[in-house]
Scaffold this motif. Sequence first.
Motif, PDB file in Angstrom:
ATOM      1  N   ILE A   1       0.472  -1.443   0.196  1.00 37.24           N
ATOM      2  CA  ILE A   1       0.227   0.064  -0.409  1.00 37.24           C
ATOM      3  C   ILE A   1       0.556   1.893   0.172  1.00 37.24           C
ATOM      4  O   ILE A   1       1.417   1.584   1.096  1.00 37.24           O
ATOM      5  CB  ILE A   1      -1.280  -0.215   1.269  1.00 37.24           C
ATOM      6  N   TYR A   2       0.635   2.257  -0.551  1.00 41.08           N
ATOM      7  CA  TYR A   2       0.869   3.281  -0.992  1.00 41.08           C
ATOM      8  C   TYR A   2      -0.082   4.214  -0.272  1.00 41.08           C
ATOM      9  O   TYR A   2      -1.166   4.537  -1.092  1.00 41.08           O
ATOM     10  CB  TYR A   2       1.825   3.898  -1.805  1.00 41.08           C
ATOM     11  N   ALA A   3       0.425   5.749   0.770  1.00 44.17           N
ATOM     12  CA  ALA A   3      -0.637   6.995   0.952  1.00 44.17           C
ATOM     13  C   ALA A   3      -0.295   7.642   0.779  1.00 44.17           C
ATOM     14  O   ALA A   3       0.853   7.934   1.267  1.00 44.17           O
ATOM     15  CB  ALA A   3      -1.517   5.581   2.338  1.00 44.17           C
ATOM     16  N   ALA A   4      -1.017   8.858   0.369  1.00 42.12           N
ATOM     17  CA  ALA A   4      -0.264  10.317   0.348  1.00 42.12           C
ATOM     18  C   ALA A   4      -1.454  11.317   1.251  1.00 42.12           C
ATOM     19  O   ALA A   4      -2.448  11.103   0.617  1.00 42.12           O
ATOM     20  CB  ALA A   4       0.249  10.918  -0.872  1.00 42.12           C
ATOM     21  N   VAL A   5      -1.057  12.647   2.075  1.00 42.59           N
ATOM     22  CA  VAL A   5      -1.585  13.229   1.830  1.00 42.59           C
ATOM     23  C   VAL A   5      -0.903  14.207   0.707  1.00 42.59           C
ATOM     24  O   VAL A   5       0.280  15.252   0.689  1.00 42.59           O
ATOM     25  CB  VAL A   5      -0.878  13.616   3.180  1.00 42.59           C
ATOM     26  N   THR A   6      -2.090  15.307  -0.435  1.00 34.68           N
ATOM     27  CA  THR A   6      -0.926  15.985  -0.775  1.00 34.68           C
ATOM     28  C   THR A   6      -2.027  17.388  -0.434  1.00 34.68           C
ATOM     29  O   THR A   6      -2.245  17.911  -1.496  1.00 34.68           O
ATOM     30  CB  THR A   6      -1.757  15.691  -1.947  1.00 34.68           C
TER      31      THR A   6
END
Length: 301
Positions: A14-19
């Motif tokens: 899993i890859y998770a980002a706050v952008t």
Amino acid sequence: MDQLVKATSEGIRIYAAVTTDLVKEGARRHKCGALATAALGRTMTAALLMAANLKEKECITLKFNGDGPLGNVTADASSDGYVRGYVKHPEIELPLNNGKLAVGQGIGQGLLSVTRFTGVKEPFTGSCEIYTGEIAEDITQYLFQSEQTPSSVALGVLIGKDGITQSAGGFIVQPLPDASEEVIEKLENNLKDLQPVSAMVNEGLDGKGIIKNVLKGFEDIHFLTTTDLSFKCQCSKIRTEDILVTLGHDDLQAMVNEGHAEVVCQFCGEKYQFNKEDLTVILHVSDELRRRKAKAEKEKK
């Protein structure tokens, strides 16, 4: 701070980002309305998540070439966390669809293309038809059709009544070949009950927090890397000069006669000014390059 976090657990990647901040910056540079901000923000976030699987110095271009009123929506992202993007018609607004921004209608039907620049001579481009225009669903479809990778993709941009982005982020979660049916079923059940990713970010969750929610009930979540993210364009005045040099003699001469030229980067909105002296030098360089090329071709014959 905008960040992307990578993790694995029980055969799941899993890859998770706050952008949030980079979406604000992209919207500011292009003077986006709410609809364009949502479309651009989702596309830039998706590009960053997909670039996270690339090697160092590699990059990716994600392009939605639809027939909707927004026009083309494009994002470039690198493996080291930089992204840029643009919407052809950032001012477009449409009526809400069931209380939500009509991103799918804004994108319309057409082609989604993904180009990977991996350092080899020719980049690789894959494509598929735009499925819904809602970005996340189309990326999911692309990964399955073109790369044979079952994935679940979530992207979100929450915009306040003032038109400013309140939160933005996303994740891509994929079962690895060794994932058991039991693990996949547990993941699917989690995804069914998961709140929107923009809501999670708005509540203050970072990338690790998003991952913990997606993988609720999983044991031994291994957090691998955390990458800082930002809106950054590769344009410069020197690169712009290189582009001007490729123009024809007549076009450059017209600019010299005008005495001034302004070039605006479509990705970041940066403006580069060239006076008559600058343009005269560029014209001379361009003419000389053409003479050398013609001479070389003549000698080949």
